[in-house]
Design a protein around this motif. Structure first.
Motif, mmCIF file in Angstrom:
data_model
loop_
_atom_site.group_PDB
_atom_site.id
_atom_site.type_symbol
_atom_site.label_atom_id
_atom_site.label_comp_id
_atom_site.label_asym_id
_atom_site.label_seq_id
_atom_site.Cartn_x
_atom_site.Cartn_y
_atom_site.Cartn_z
ATOM 1 N N MET A 41 11.457 3.735 -4.841
ATOM 2 C CA MET A 41 10.526 4.409 -3.975
ATOM 3 C C MET A 41 9.103 3.983 -4.348
ATOM 4 O O MET A 41 8.737 3.995 -5.516
ATOM 5 C CB MET A 41 10.657 5.915 -4.132
ATOM 6 C CG MET A 41 12.040 6.479 -3.868
ATOM 7 S SD MET A 41 12.403 6.821 -2.157
ATOM 8 C CE MET A 41 11.256 8.030 -1.696
ATOM 9 N N VAL A 42 8.323 3.636 -3.334
ATOM 10 C CA VAL A 42 6.936 3.223 -3.537
ATOM 11 C C VAL A 42 6.042 4.394 -3.144
ATOM 12 O O VAL A 42 6.186 4.954 -2.058
ATOM 13 C CB VAL A 42 6.606 1.990 -2.675
ATOM 14 C CG1 VAL A 42 5.152 1.598 -2.836
ATOM 15 C CG2 VAL A 42 7.523 0.843 -3.008
ATOM 16 N N PRO A 43 5.090 4.796 -3.983
ATOM 17 C CA PRO A 43 4.203 5.896 -3.599
ATOM 18 C C PRO A 43 3.272 5.468 -2.467
ATOM 19 O O PRO A 43 2.857 4.310 -2.386
ATOM 20 C CB PRO A 43 3.418 6.187 -4.883
ATOM 21 C CG PRO A 43 3.555 4.988 -5.724
ATOM 22 C CD PRO A 43 4.841 4.307 -5.325
ATOM 23 N N LEU A 44 2.979 6.404 -1.582
ATOM 24 C CA LEU A 44 2.126 6.125 -0.432
ATOM 25 C C LEU A 44 0.722 5.698 -0.864
ATOM 26 O O LEU A 44 0.090 4.866 -0.221
ATOM 27 C CB LEU A 44 2.056 7.353 0.480
ATOM 28 C CG LEU A 44 1.386 7.156 1.832
ATOM 29 C CD1 LEU A 44 2.088 6.100 2.648
ATOM 30 C CD2 LEU A 44 1.331 8.464 2.586
ATOM 31 N N SER A 45 0.246 6.198 -1.978
ATOM 32 C CA SER A 45 -1.093 5.845 -2.455
ATOM 33 C C SER A 45 -1.180 4.377 -2.870
ATOM 34 O O SER A 45 -2.267 3.821 -2.960
ATOM 35 C CB SER A 45 -1.486 6.758 -3.615
ATOM 36 O OG SER A 45 -0.584 6.581 -4.692
ATOM 37 N N ALA A 46 -0.052 3.726 -3.111
ATOM 38 C CA ALA A 46 -0.060 2.307 -3.453
ATOM 39 C C ALA A 46 -0.269 1.451 -2.205
ATOM 40 O O ALA A 46 -0.670 0.293 -2.300
ATOM 41 C CB ALA A 46 1.242 1.915 -4.144
ATOM 42 N N LEU A 47 -0.017 2.014 -1.021
ATOM 43 C CA LEU A 47 -0.124 1.248 0.222
ATOM 44 C C LEU A 47 -1.378 1.564 1.029
ATOM 45 O O LEU A 47 -1.933 0.674 1.673
ATOM 46 C CB LEU A 47 1.109 1.506 1.098
ATOM 47 C CG LEU A 47 2.468 1.171 0.473
ATOM 48 C CD1 LEU A 47 3.582 1.607 1.383
ATOM 49 C CD2 LEU A 47 2.556 -0.323 0.185
ATOM 50 N N VAL A 48 -1.827 2.803 1.017
ATOM 51 C CA VAL A 48 -2.962 3.205 1.845
ATOM 52 C C VAL A 48 -3.947 4.005 1.020
ATOM 53 O O VAL A 48 -3.615 4.567 -0.019
ATOM 54 C CB VAL A 48 -2.510 4.045 3.067
ATOM 55 C CG1 VAL A 48 -1.655 3.246 4.007
ATOM 56 C CG2 VAL A 48 -1.821 5.299 2.634
ATOM 57 N N ARG A 49 -5.192 4.044 1.517
ATOM 58 C CA ARG A 49 -6.238 4.826 0.879
ATOM 59 C C ARG A 49 -6.844 5.708 1.968
ATOM 60 O O ARG A 49 -7.139 5.237 3.069
ATOM 61 C CB ARG A 49 -7.297 3.882 0.322
ATOM 62 C CG ARG A 49 -8.454 4.576 -0.360
ATOM 63 C CD ARG A 49 -9.419 3.572 -0.981
ATOM 64 N NE ARG A 49 -9.894 2.592 -0.027
ATOM 65 C CZ ARG A 49 -11.030 2.705 0.681
ATOM 66 N NH1 ARG A 49 -11.787 3.758 0.540
ATOM 67 N NH2 ARG A 49 -11.391 1.771 1.516
ATOM 68 N N THR A 50 -7.014 6.977 1.688
ATOM 69 C CA THR A 50 -7.590 7.894 2.665
ATOM 70 C C THR A 50 -8.941 8.371 2.193
ATOM 71 O O THR A 50 -9.178 8.498 0.980
ATOM 72 C CB THR A 50 -6.674 9.113 2.879
ATOM 73 O OG1 THR A 50 -6.536 9.807 1.659
ATOM 74 C CG2 THR A 50 -5.318 8.702 3.411
#
Length: 98
Positions: A1-10
């Motif tokens: 599982m890849v954390p969402l924070s590794a793919l996008v920045r808000t």
């Protein structure tokens, strides 16, 4: 599982308010009602004269909604009625030919 924070920045940002558009131009809505018939009011030259006097330079006006549909349809109801009469005549002529 890849954390969402590794793919996008808000981040929170602010932007412009929603600007309504009509036909690709910024619009300002004004509503007028004339009862019982709108067609004579739409044909009245007072609408265009009032618009040119009251609106700032560069503004124009256009019909929308039911008024637009009514203006677009124009006098097509008379044409549809005449075609209906012709069809009725042709059907009765074919029925009683003999």
């Amino acid at each position: 599982m890849v954390p969402l924070s590794a793919l996008v920045r808000t981040e929170w940002v602010t932007g412009p308010d929603l600007l309504p558009h009509f036909n690709g131009f910024p619009r300002r809505r004004s509503t007028a009602t004339r009862q019982p018939a709108t067609a004579p009011a739409m044909r009245s030259p007072r609408w265009r004269r009032s618009a040119t006097e009251l609106l700032p330079p560069g503004y124009t006006f256009a019909w929308s909604g039911l008024a637009f549909e009514e203006k677009k349809s124009g006098g097509t109801s008379m044409i549809a009625f005449l075609f209906g009469l012709i069809i009725v005549f042709l059907v009765l002529a074919a029925q009683y030919e003999s």
